[in-house]
Design an enzyme around this catalytic site. Structure first.
Site, short mmCIF file in Angstrom:
data_model
loop_
_atom_site.label_atom_id
_atom_site.label_comp_id
_atom_site.label_asym_id
_atom_site.label_seq_id
_atom_site.Cartn_x
_atom_site.Cartn_y
_atom_site.Cartn_z
N GLY A 31 -44.24 13.98 -17.05
CA GLY A 31 -44.19 14.50 -15.67
C GLY A 31 -42.91 15.26 -15.40
O GLY A 31 -41.97 15.24 -16.20
N ASN A 32 -42.88 15.96 -14.27
CA ASN A 32 -41.66 16.65 -13.86
C ASN A 32 -41.60 16.73 -12.34
O ASN A 32 -42.63 16.87 -11.68
CB ASN A 32 -41.54 18.03 -14.51
CG ASN A 32 -42.87 18.73 -14.65
OD1 ASN A 32 -43.39 19.31 -13.69
ND2 ASN A 32 -43.45 18.68 -15.85
N GLU A 76 -42.41 23.26 -17.21
CA GLU A 76 -43.19 23.71 -16.06
C GLU A 76 -42.31 24.27 -14.95
O GLU A 76 -42.73 24.32 -13.79
CB GLU A 76 -44.04 22.56 -15.52
CG GLU A 76 -45.10 22.03 -16.47
CD GLU A 76 -46.24 23.02 -16.73
OE1 GLU A 76 -46.17 24.17 -16.26
OE2 GLU A 76 -47.19 22.62 -17.41
N HIS A 97 -49.26 13.65 -15.15
CA HIS A 97 -50.47 13.51 -15.97
C HIS A 97 -51.03 12.11 -15.76
O HIS A 97 -51.37 11.42 -16.73
CB HIS A 97 -50.15 13.72 -17.45
CG HIS A 97 -49.58 15.07 -17.78
ND1 HIS A 97 -49.10 15.38 -19.04
CD2 HIS A 97 -49.42 16.19 -17.04
CE1 HIS A 97 -48.66 16.63 -19.06
NE2 HIS A 97 -48.84 17.14 -17.84
#
Length: 217
Positions: A31-32, A76, A97
């Site tokens: 993730g971010n 991203e 995700h």
């Protein structure tokens, strides 16, 4: 040396990242998160995890899409930057995700308006953008466009993204999106669920407008 406001923003972003990990919305480095800061943004670095992330590892990406040499923002970063440019009211972005978001996104179609909580994202469904390679400008542009009219979207064969006026709001929306996707997957075990009618959605959004119900803090 970071200013007091920058240090505070970095600390808040680290706390939010670890909160997303604690909620089970991201595992390993999947993730971010980012927060608008000045004319640019602070974003989690590539490969970050709940254990490795720190205030010092966060990357400032400026309005010219540049960052200090030696640092590596999340792959991203374009997605986050394009969302901020397309939504001036947005101050935080969360991309995950998470399990049920991925499960629904892999069917490459919107999360339908089968439950009133789907309306918490600003409409009567949650759109799903077409597949594009992670980190690509095409994916960034598609997600930014979808989020002009919603606070969440799914990404085909990928995951989900939410935006909010604050980090806490964006994290809450990411959690709510995962819950809604889980409910949808479970309801599909009995067949395709009924969706709310246009009139029912109109009534829902009127009630939200009058009471603030379902709005993240």
């Amino acid at each position: 040396m970071a200013t007091t406001s920058e240090l505070s923003a970095r600390q808040e972003l680290v706390r939010a990242y670890r909160r997303v990990v604690d909620l089970g919305l991201t595992e390993l480095s999947s993730g971010n998160l980012s927060v608008r800061f000045g004319e640019g943004m602070l974003i989690s670095p590539t490969g970050a995890s709940g254990d490795s992330i720190s205030e010092e590892s966060l990357v400032y990406v400026g309005p010219d899409d540049a960052w200090d040499p030696g640092q590596r923002p999340s792959s991203e970063w374009q997605l986050h930057a394009r969302i901020y440019r397309g939504s001036p009211e947005t101050n935080a972005v969360v991309h995950t995700h998470s399990d049920y978001c991925v499960a629904v996104a892999c069917h490459c179609k919107p999360l339908p308006g089968f439950h009133c909580m789907v309306g918490a994202f600003g409409g009567d469904d949650v759109p799903c953008v077409p597949y594009a390679t992670f980190g690509s400008e095409a994916l960034a542009l598609d997600v930014a466009e979808a989020l002009k009219t919603r606070s969440a979207c799914l990404m085909s064969n990928h995951g989900g993204t939410t935006r909010g006026r604050s980090l806490s709001a964006a994290v809450t929306l990411a959690h709510r999106l995962e819950i809604s996707c889980r409910h949808y997957v479970l309801s599909r075990a009995l067949g395709e669920p009924r969706c709310l009618t246009p009139q029912e959605w109109a009534d829902f959004h009127q009630r939200v407008g009058n009471t603030g119900y379902a709005r993240p803090a």
